[in-house]
Design a protein around this motif. Structure first.
Motif, PDB file in Angstrom:
ATOM      1  N   THR A   1     -46.151 -14.979 -63.891  1.00 23.12           N
ATOM      2  CA  THR A   1     -47.543 -15.703 -64.704  1.00 23.12           C
ATOM      3  C   THR A   1     -47.211 -14.480 -66.170  1.00 23.12           C
ATOM      4  O   THR A   1     -47.671 -12.646 -65.935  1.00 23.12           O
ATOM      5  CB  THR A   1     -48.742 -15.164 -64.233  1.00 23.12           C
ATOM      6  N   LEU A   2     -47.439 -14.616 -67.550  1.00 22.36           N
ATOM      7  CA  LEU A   2     -47.162 -13.539 -68.680  1.00 22.36           C
ATOM      8  C   LEU A   2     -48.807 -14.174 -69.609  1.00 22.36           C
ATOM      9  O   LEU A   2     -49.493 -15.134 -69.134  1.00 22.36           O
ATOM     10  CB  LEU A   2     -46.305 -13.724 -69.973  1.00 22.36           C
ATOM     11  N   TYR A   3     -49.677 -12.598 -69.420  1.00 16.80           N
ATOM     12  CA  TYR A   3     -50.433 -13.122 -70.391  1.00 16.80           C
ATOM     13  C   TYR A   3     -50.513 -12.127 -71.391  1.00 16.80           C
ATOM     14  O   TYR A   3     -50.403 -11.399 -71.738  1.00 16.80           O
ATOM     15  CB  TYR A   3     -51.626 -12.326 -69.190  1.00 16.80           C
ATOM     16  N   TRP A   4     -51.227 -12.982 -72.925  1.00 21.20           N
ATOM     17  CA  TRP A   4     -51.540 -12.658 -74.068  1.00 21.20           C
ATOM     18  C   TRP A   4     -52.731 -12.523 -74.689  1.00 21.20           C
ATOM     19  O   TRP A   4     -53.745 -13.198 -74.024  1.00 21.20           O
ATOM     20  CB  TRP A   4     -50.694 -13.724 -75.408  1.00 21.20           C
ATOM     21  N   TYR A   5     -53.199 -11.314 -74.812  1.00 17.37           N
ATOM     22  CA  TYR A   5     -54.921 -10.544 -74.722  1.00 17.37           C
ATOM     23  C   TYR A   5     -54.816  -9.870 -76.213  1.00 17.37           C
ATOM     24  O   TYR A   5     -54.140  -9.723 -76.865  1.00 17.37           O
ATOM     25  CB  TYR A   5     -54.877  -9.238 -73.943  1.00 17.37           C
ATOM     26  N   ARG A   6     -56.281 -10.110 -76.600  1.00 19.12           N
ATOM     27  CA  ARG A   6     -56.471  -9.361 -77.807  1.00 19.12           C
ATOM     28  C   ARG A   6     -57.308  -8.710 -77.588  1.00 19.12           C
ATOM     29  O   ARG A   6     -58.250  -9.296 -77.152  1.00 19.12           O
ATOM     30  CB  ARG A   6     -56.783 -10.921 -79.412  1.00 19.12           C
ATOM     31  N   GLN A   7     -57.393  -7.295 -78.070  1.00 11.72           N
ATOM     32  CA  GLN A   7     -58.549  -6.298 -78.081  1.00 11.72           C
ATOM     33  C   GLN A   7     -58.573  -5.983 -79.720  1.00 11.72           C
ATOM     34  O   GLN A   7     -58.220  -5.404 -80.117  1.00 11.72           O
ATOM     35  CB  GLN A   7     -58.427  -5.237 -76.963  1.00 11.72           C
ATOM     36  N   ILE A   8     -60.068  -6.208 -79.328  1.00 19.49           N
ATOM     37  CA  ILE A   8     -60.694  -5.759 -81.143  1.00 19.49           C
ATOM     38  C   ILE A   8     -61.175  -4.359 -80.831  1.00 19.49           C
ATOM     39  O   ILE A   8     -61.947  -4.515 -79.229  1.00 19.49           O
ATOM     40  CB  ILE A   8     -61.786  -6.820 -81.397  1.00 19.49           C
ATOM     41  N   LEU A   9     -61.648  -3.618 -81.682  1.00 18.90           N
ATOM     42  CA  LEU A   9     -62.250  -1.693 -81.501  1.00 18.90           C
ATOM     43  C   LEU A   9     -62.934  -2.301 -81.087  1.00 18.90           C
ATOM     44  O   LEU A   9     -64.238  -2.924 -81.536  1.00 18.90           O
ATOM     45  CB  LEU A   9     -62.115  -1.308 -82.562  1.00 18.90           C
ATOM     46  N   GLY A  10     -63.364  -1.492 -79.588  1.00 13.62           N
ATOM     47  CA  GLY A  10     -64.939  -1.533 -78.788  1.00 13.62           C
ATOM     48  C   GLY A  10     -65.134  -1.701 -77.936  1.00 13.62           C
ATOM     49  O   GLY A  10     -66.140  -2.447 -77.787  1.00 13.62           O
ATOM     50  N   GLN A  11     -64.407  -3.274 -77.956  1.00 17.66           N
ATOM     51  CA  GLN A  11     -64.622  -4.528 -76.915  1.00 17.66           C
ATOM     52  C   GLN A  11     -63.315  -4.549 -75.579  1.00 17.66           C
ATOM     53  O   GLN A  11     -62.205  -4.238 -76.183  1.00 17.66           O
ATOM     54  CB  GLN A  11     -64.233  -5.496 -77.468  1.00 17.66           C
ATOM     55  N   GLY A  12     -63.658  -5.047 -75.233  1.00 17.06           N
ATOM     56  CA  GLY A  12     -62.221  -4.912 -74.204  1.00 17.06           C
ATOM     57  C   GLY A  12     -61.759  -6.377 -74.437  1.00 17.06           C
ATOM     58  O   GLY A  12     -61.668  -7.077 -75.375  1.00 17.06           O
ATOM     59  N   PRO A  13     -60.476  -6.153 -73.447  1.00 18.09           N
ATOM     60  CA  PRO A  13     -58.985  -7.491 -73.649  1.00 18.09           C
ATOM     61  C   PRO A  13     -59.918  -8.950 -73.547  1.00 18.09           C
ATOM     62  O   PRO A  13     -60.271  -8.674 -72.771  1.00 18.09           O
ATOM     63  CB  PRO A  13     -58.447  -7.158 -72.848  1.00 18.09           C
ATOM     64  N   GLU A  14     -59.861  -9.603 -74.509  1.00 15.88           N
ATOM     65  CA  GLU A  14     -60.081 -11.320 -74.525  1.00 15.88           C
ATOM     66  C   GLU A  14     -58.722 -12.308 -74.119  1.00 15.88           C
ATOM     67  O   GLU A  14     -57.257 -12.504 -74.793  1.00 15.88           O
ATOM     68  CB  GLU A  14     -60.849 -11.667 -75.997  1.00 15.88           C
ATOM     69  N   LEU A  15     -58.930 -12.698 -73.602  1.00 17.12           N
ATOM     70  CA  LEU A  15     -57.423 -13.586 -73.053  1.00 17.12           C
ATOM     71  C   LEU A  15     -57.163 -14.554 -73.631  1.00 17.12           C
ATOM     72  O   LEU A  15     -57.941 -15.788 -74.538  1.00 17.12           O
ATOM     73  CB  LEU A  15     -57.849 -14.190 -71.839  1.00 17.12           C
ATOM     74  N   LEU A  16     -55.671 -14.978 -74.638  1.00 17.73           N
ATOM     75  CA  LEU A  16     -55.713 -15.422 -75.690  1.00 17.73           C
ATOM     76  C   LEU A  16     -55.105 -17.155 -75.340  1.00 17.73           C
ATOM     77  O   LEU A  16     -55.444 -17.859 -75.369  1.00 17.73           O
ATOM     78  CB  LEU A  16     -54.743 -15.355 -76.353  1.00 17.73           C
ATOM     79  N   VAL A  17     -54.042 -16.032 -74.381  1.00 16.87           N
ATOM     80  CA  VAL A  17     -53.060 -17.195 -73.907  1.00 16.87           C
ATOM     81  C   VAL A  17     -52.593 -17.106 -72.534  1.00 16.87           C
ATOM     82  O   VAL A  17     -52.400 -15.248 -72.859  1.00 16.87           O
ATOM     83  CB  VAL A  17     -51.545 -17.781 -74.473  1.00 16.87           C
ATOM     84  N   GLN A  18     -52.266 -17.972 -71.184  1.00 17.03           N
ATOM     85  CA  GLN A  18     -51.879 -17.237 -70.061  1.00 17.03           C
ATOM     86  C   GLN A  18     -50.680 -18.734 -69.507  1.00 17.03           C
ATOM     87  O   GLN A  18     -51.080 -19.694 -70.065  1.00 17.03           O
ATOM     88  CB  GLN A  18     -53.104 -17.325 -68.839  1.00 17.03           C
TER      89      GLN A  18
END
Lengths: 109, 118
Positions: B31-48
């Motif tokens: 399993t491989l995940y891509w996350y985007r993390q904007i400053l001050g926020q937690g990682p947001e899953l983009l694609v798995q």
């Protein structure tokens, strides 16, 4: 929809004091809950998971399904515990993960 | 000790340009995940991904973002065209994945790629 809420952005305690980082979740099934930690200049790493029911670096977390909470606790905080802590939930069916926005813990000397 | 690798570590680009990020997961992790993390926020899953298949891309802005994992090993995330709001940390993670009903969802994270769009 699954959601994780960490109500405290910042938490500051003195060395030796107890610390509790709060995490609440919403999920209709049986979730897997995790705490991840990010120390300064290091990558995000797993601290503990509810399934293993173990204590890591003195931290414990109990899953309370009635209150949908997974709070992280340590009885005596140390300066090296200063870090960013993220609570995360995984969907046991597909493994989809949702992270909270994190709590920055500062332990003062 | 095996680690997740990502490159580049930093990327500065102008809006409307194309950017690509690469991730090499821990060997054997399905399993491989891509996350985007904007400053001050937690990682947001983009694609798995599970092996080479996408299992969740519900939060991926598909008009400009694409991700692939052709051989089920390493992965590329592309943005075209980049917008100012894409400035963020892009994290890759991998895990053993699910097997026979039991879950191996502990995720191992890479160092991230810091994207700045000017």
């Amino acid at each position: 929809a699954q959601r994780v809420t960490q109500p405290e952005k910042l938490l500051s305690v003195f060395k030796g004091a107890p610390v509790e980082l709060k995490c609440n979740y919403s999920y209709s099934g049986s979730p897997e809950l995790f705490w991840y930690v990010q120390y300064s200049r290091q990558r995000l790493q797993l601290l503990l998971r509810h399934i293993s029911r173990e204590s890591i670096k003195g931290f414990t977390a109990d899953l309370n399904k009635g209150e949908t909470s997974f709070h992280l606790k340590k009885p005596f905080a140390q300066e090296e515990d200063s870090a960013m802590y993220y609570c995360a939930l995984s969907n046991t069916n597909a493994g989809k993960s949702t992270f909270g926005d994190g709590t920055t813990l500062t332990v003062k000397p | 000790e095996a680690e997740v690798a990502q490159s580049p570590r930093y990327k500065i680009t102008e809006k409307s340009q194309a950017v690509a990020f690469w991730c090499d997961p821990i060997s054997g992790h399905a399993t491989l995940y891509w996350y985007r993390q904007i400053l001050g926020q937690g990682p947001e899953l983009l694609v798995q991904f599970q092996d080479e298949s996408v299992v969740d891309d519900s939060q991926l802005p598909k008009d400009r973002f694409s991700a692939e994992r052709l051989k089920g090993v390493d992965s590329t995330l592309k943005i075209q065209p980049a917008e100012l709001g894409d400035s963020a940390m892009y994290l890759c993670a991998s895990s053993h994945g699910t097997s026979g009903g039991s879950s191996y969802n502990e995720q191992f994270f890479g160092p991230g790629t810091r994207l700045t769009v000017l």
